[in-house]
Design an enzyme around this catalytic site. Structure first.
Site, PDB file in Angstrom:
ATOM      1  N   LYS A 248      52.226  43.657   0.374  1.00  0.00           N
ATOM      2  CA  LYS A 248      52.032  44.949   1.025  1.00  0.00           C
ATOM      3  C   LYS A 248      52.070  46.075  -0.007  1.00  0.00           C
ATOM      4  O   LYS A 248      52.670  45.948  -1.086  1.00  0.00           O
ATOM      5  CB  LYS A 248      53.106  45.177   2.097  1.00  0.00           C
ATOM      6  N   ARG A 282      56.157  35.561   6.363  1.00  0.00           N
ATOM      7  CA  ARG A 282      54.706  35.318   6.389  1.00  0.00           C
ATOM      8  C   ARG A 282      54.156  35.722   5.027  1.00  0.00           C
ATOM      9  O   ARG A 282      54.298  36.876   4.611  1.00  0.00           O
ATOM     10  CB  ARG A 282      54.070  36.141   7.508  1.00  0.00           C
TER      11      ARG A 282
END
Length: 310
Positions: A248, A282
């Site tokens: 991210k 994840r």
């Protein structure tokens, strides 16, 4: 004040769902087909899209996608999450359902026959989820927490599949503009509590629910960091928690955006999330995640494999 289920004594769900441990975390999660995911677990990301923020286009070809899924399984992934619509932070666009079908259907058809680990379908659409479940998927990972498609909750209830409920505001194309909160932790926890209640009221067994704070979805870097620091508050809802920090933007800003720096930064976030009580992470880099998760689990007394071999 209602007592959170996570604060109660260790118990076992006699319907075959998760089992609580004395550490107020979950040791396992039983799927409708009888398979058990042992926590903490690693969910490998399989984007069959041309425009995902990290690996868009690399696995659009079905043969490449299948080989990558098998490689992630070999590297230690406990679940493979297949998605055919990008929800990247910038520039994501809604794709027609026919396009999503065309991307995921051939991959799911092949993986269902070759993968040993469970398959999760990352979709907002009940029709796509239904086809995936018929192809062998066992989990619906819905970034809208069953809000986008009214048929999703009845589908999950009828098929007894597991569901991942994620926090997001807006949609894939515009969620960034909704990243405003008075108290991001309180609001995210409250939302996920409400959506889990909705799922249960719709017929989804409580033992089939996983919650996800949705890092990067209508969140700034500071929001993401606050949520990671407050994971025990989310765990206190009484459901397994999934964290998706992998690659991210906020991780890149802190650790560096180079390949190795991003991998190391993600591994650190994953390890700390597991140490704080998360049950799944994840990820894109499965090998690094497996090592980080096992180390964090062993250090916090959550790794049953380590205990047996000690």
């Amino acid at each position: 004040m209602r007592r959170s289920p996570i604060q109660s004594k260790s118990s076992s769900n006699d319907r075959g769902g998760y089992r609580r441990t004395p550490r107020s975390s979950f040791s396992s999660f039983k799927l409708a087909d009888g398979r058990v995911i042992k926590f903490p677990a690693v969910m490998g990301v399989l984007n069959v899209t041309p425009d995902s923020f990290s690996d868009g286009g690399r696995y659009l070809d079905a043969d490449c996608a299948v080989e990558h899924a098998l490689a992630m399984e070999a590297a230690g992934a406990d679940v493979i999450d297949v998605g055919g619509e990008s929800s990247r932070p910038v520039g994501a666009v809604e794709v027609p359902i026919e396009v999503e079908f065309a991307r995921v259907t051939p991959v799911l058809a092949r993986l269902g026959k070759r993968l040993r680990v469970p398959i999760s379908i990352d979709t907002r659409r009940a029709q796509v989820a239904r086809v995936a479940l018929e192809s062998g998927a066992a989990i619906i990972n819905d970034i809208t927490s069953l809000e986008h498609d009214r048929a999703m909750a009845p589908l999950a209830a009828r098929t007894k599949c597991a569901v991942v409920l994620m926090h997001m505001r807006g949609g894939p194309a515009n969620h960034r503009k909704f990243a405003r909160y008075r108290d991001v932790v309180r609001e995210v926890v409250s939302y996920l509590d409400a959506r889990a209640r909705f799922a249960v009221e719709s017929g989804v067994a409580r033992s089939r629910i996983i919650v996800d704070p949705g890092l990067g979805f209508a969140k700034t870097a500071q929001h993401n960091l606050k949520l990671l620091s407050a994971l025990p508050d989310l765990c206190a809802l009484g459901y397994p928690v999934l964290v998706g920090a992998s690659r991210k933007t906020f991780v890149a800003r802190i650790s560096g955006a180079g390949g190795q720096e991003l991998e190391y930064g993600t591994a650190a976030a994953n390890a700390l999330a597991i140490a704080a009580g998360a049950s799944l992470v994840r990820v894109h880099d499965v090998g690094a995640a497996v090592a980080a998760v096992r180390m964090a689990a062993a250090m916090t007394g959550r790794d049953q494999r380590f205990k047996r071999n000690a």
